[in-house]
Write a protein that holds these residues in place. Structure first.
Motif, short mmCIF file in Angstrom:
data_model
loop_
_atom_site.label_atom_id
_atom_site.label_comp_id
_atom_site.label_asym_id
_atom_site.label_seq_id
_atom_site.Cartn_x
_atom_site.Cartn_y
_atom_site.Cartn_z
N HIS A 12 0.83 -1.21 0.00
CA HIS A 12 0.00 0.00 0.00
C HIS A 12 0.86 1.25 0.00
O HIS A 12 0.62 2.20 -0.76
CB HIS A 12 -0.92 -0.01 1.22
N ASP A 13 1.89 1.28 0.85
CA ASP A 13 2.76 2.46 0.94
C ASP A 13 3.50 2.71 -0.37
O ASP A 13 3.67 3.86 -0.79
CB ASP A 13 3.76 2.29 2.09
N LEU A 14 3.95 1.63 -1.02
CA LEU A 14 4.67 1.77 -2.29
C LEU A 14 3.75 2.30 -3.39
O LEU A 14 4.12 3.17 -4.17
CB LEU A 14 5.26 0.42 -2.71
N ILE A 15 2.52 1.76 -3.45
CA ILE A 15 1.55 2.22 -4.45
C ILE A 15 1.19 3.68 -4.18
O ILE A 15 1.10 4.50 -5.10
CB ILE A 15 0.29 1.34 -4.42
N ASN A 16 1.00 4.00 -2.91
CA ASN A 16 0.67 5.37 -2.51
C ASN A 16 1.78 6.33 -2.93
O ASN A 16 1.52 7.42 -3.44
CB ASN A 16 0.44 5.42 -1.01
N GLU A 17 3.01 5.90 -2.72
CA GLU A 17 4.16 6.73 -3.12
C GLU A 17 4.18 6.97 -4.62
O GLU A 17 4.38 8.09 -5.10
CB GLU A 17 5.46 6.02 -2.69
N ALA A 18 3.94 5.89 -5.39
CA ALA A 18 3.95 6.02 -6.84
C ALA A 18 2.83 6.93 -7.33
O ALA A 18 3.04 7.80 -8.17
CB ALA A 18 3.82 4.64 -7.47
N THR A 66 -0.09 7.45 -16.46
CA THR A 66 1.25 7.97 -16.71
C THR A 66 1.96 7.11 -17.75
O THR A 66 1.55 6.00 -18.03
CB THR A 66 2.06 8.01 -15.41
N SER A 67 3.03 7.65 -18.28
CA SER A 67 3.82 6.90 -19.26
C SER A 67 4.91 6.10 -18.57
O SER A 67 5.28 6.38 -17.42
CB SER A 67 4.46 7.87 -20.27
N LYS A 68 5.42 5.12 -19.29
CA LYS A 68 6.50 4.30 -18.74
C LYS A 68 7.73 5.16 -18.46
O LYS A 68 8.43 4.94 -17.46
CB LYS A 68 6.85 3.19 -19.73
N GLU A 82 11.00 -0.30 -6.54
CA GLU A 82 10.03 -1.09 -5.76
C GLU A 82 8.60 -0.57 -5.95
O GLU A 82 7.67 -1.34 -6.12
CB GLU A 82 10.39 -1.04 -4.27
N ALA A 83 8.46 0.77 -5.92
CA ALA A 83 7.12 1.35 -6.08
C ALA A 83 6.59 1.10 -7.49
O ALA A 83 5.40 0.83 -7.67
CB ALA A 83 7.17 2.85 -5.80
N ARG A 84 7.47 1.16 -8.47
CA ARG A 84 7.05 0.93 -9.85
C ARG A 84 6.58 -0.51 -10.04
O ARG A 84 5.56 -0.77 -10.69
CB ARG A 84 8.20 1.24 -10.81
N ILE A 85 7.30 -1.46 -9.46
CA ILE A 85 6.92 -2.87 -9.56
C ILE A 85 5.56 -3.10 -8.90
O ILE A 85 4.69 -3.80 -9.44
CB ILE A 85 7.99 -3.77 -8.92
#
Length: 422
Positions: free
Chosen positions: A7-13, A21-23, A33-36
């Motif tokens: 959740h924290d990683l997705i929230n950060e992203a 968004t684009s790649k 990590e957040a991108r994955i």
């Protein structure tokens, strides 16, 4: 806790790049990590139209499905109030089933949702938006890739303009025509095309199986199952989507390409959802619509999709030999690719069809007759191979796995093609 960390990683992203968004932006603005984590969530959106539901919005599947899942965990409340309408009960079952199918591929999702509910519900809506965008893009990409592949149906390729298709052209109209009215159509195509253009419900109703689903050489009006879902075009569409356009031209394939959709999304087996998805893509190829919508005149495409998945669900649950053999045939034809010959043959029968026949009732009677014969001869009914049950809208999926999972073994079946009569 894994769910909180995800959740924290997705929230950060999402905080840095938003739901769309684009790649290139992801690579430059978000940690690895957040991108994955974000891309793992997005992958669920890519598989929704093919394995879960092609018409219902992911927001509906996830948000309402989650609420229904929570209600399922709580003790049943008994009141003296009126019961829910059967339509609401059926729709809730479909939503709950679809939600469970999604979390079978991503078991952490309920805990991630809970983290978002406790922390920031707006960010959860952003994540749903990301999934919905991936779903829409996947369906749109498949439709765009198939748009000019009318040769799969042996239809003239000069029908490049979408608005010229559907009931505006005899070739596509014949394929959209209900199979049981096809002989009437061949006798006077202009009259029936005019009726359909004026909104005739008889020619545009999801309760009649359209001709493009059939191998007309096998069709028997007294048995609507004969030749049903055996049109070679459906196999070619699934090959195009799962393996790639080049696979349509290949007669044999021992392994799947590493970067094909089937490999990326973990799809190794053909189930009712995939066949229903191919059928809906086929109808969109043939009709005159330029945008993907639920209604095409009086034809309800969502109900058509549900009817197909229900056909396979009941067949698997009842251990019907025809349905199991049909799934094996698709497994062999899509992934092994034997026998790609196409012939434009028509049924020899000119008998007039009855308008009062109920195709689904006839199919059920044929199933019961097959089961009765198996019982009388002391044979056990053929069961499903693998975890293939489908809820009211389709197959139940293989919980905790990544595959669509319906068939464990393969066998080549008879093949045929149907195309408009010349």
């Amino acid at each position: 806790m894994a769910a909180k960390r995800t959740h924290d990683l997705i929230n950060e992203a999402l905080k840095h790049i938003g739901p769309r968004t684009s790649k290139k932006q992801r690579m430059s603005r978000v940690s690895n990590e957040a991108r994955i984590a974000l891309e793992n969530i997005e992958d669920q959106g890519k598989v929704i139209p093919q394995l879960v539901d092609v018409y219902r919005h992911p927001r509906e599947l996830l948000c309402q499905g989650y609420e229904l899942h929570l209600a399922e965990q709580e003790p049943r409340v008994v009141t003296s109030g009126a019961q829910l309408a059967i339509e609401v009960v059926t729709e809730n079952k479909l939503l709950l089933y679809s939600y469970k199918k999604i979390i079978s591929r991503l078991p952490l999702l309920p805990e991630i949702i809970l983290e978002f509910r406790n922390a920031d519900w707006d960010k959860w809506q952003d994540m749903v938006g990301l999934i919905a965008h991936a779903t829409s893009q996947t369906r749109s990409n498949d439709s765009s890739g198939l748009r000019d592949k009318l040769e799969y149906f042996i239809v003239p390729r000069e029908l490049n303009m979408k608005v010229a298709r559907g009931w505006n052209h005899q070739w596509t109209a014949e394929l959209l025509c209900p199979q049981r009215y096809r002989n009437k159509f061949l006798k006077d195509p202009c009259a029936l095309m005019l009726k359909a253009q004026k909104g005739s419900g008889k020619m545009q109703h999801h309760t009649d199986w359209p001709a493009f689903l059939y191998d007309a050489t096998e069709y028997d009006k007294t048995n609507p199952e004969s030749g049903l879902f055996k049109n070679r075009a459906l196999v070619l569409i699934l090959r195009h989507i799962l393996v790639g356009p080049s696979a349509v031209k290949s007669n044999t394939r021992s392994t799947l390409p590493r970067r094909c959709n089937a490999s990326i999304l973990g799809i190794s087996d053909i189930n009712g959802h995939l066949i229903a998805y191919a059928a809906c893509q086929a109808r969109f190829m043939l009709n005159a619509q330029t945008d993907w919508t639920r209604m095409d005149g009086k034809f309800d495409s969502s109900a058509f999709y549900d009817r197909i998945t229900h056909y396979f669900k009941t067949g698997v649950e009842q251990g019907d030999a025809n349905v199991n053999e049909l799934l094996k045939w698709y497994q062999s034809e899509v992934f092994s690719g034997s026998g790609l010959s196409q012939e434009d043959e028509d049924s020899d029968s000119d008998d007039d069809e009855s308008d009062d026949e109920d195709e689904d009732a006839l199919i059920q009677r044929q199933r019961e007759l097959r089961q009765s014969r198996g019982t009388n001869t002391g044979e056990a009914p053929t069961g499903a191979t693998g975890n293939t049950g489908e809820a009211a809208s389709g197959s139940t999926g293989n919980a905790g796995g990544t595959n669509a999972g319906t068939i464990d073994d393969t066998s080549a079946g008879s093949s045929g093609a149907t195309g408009p009569a010349t």
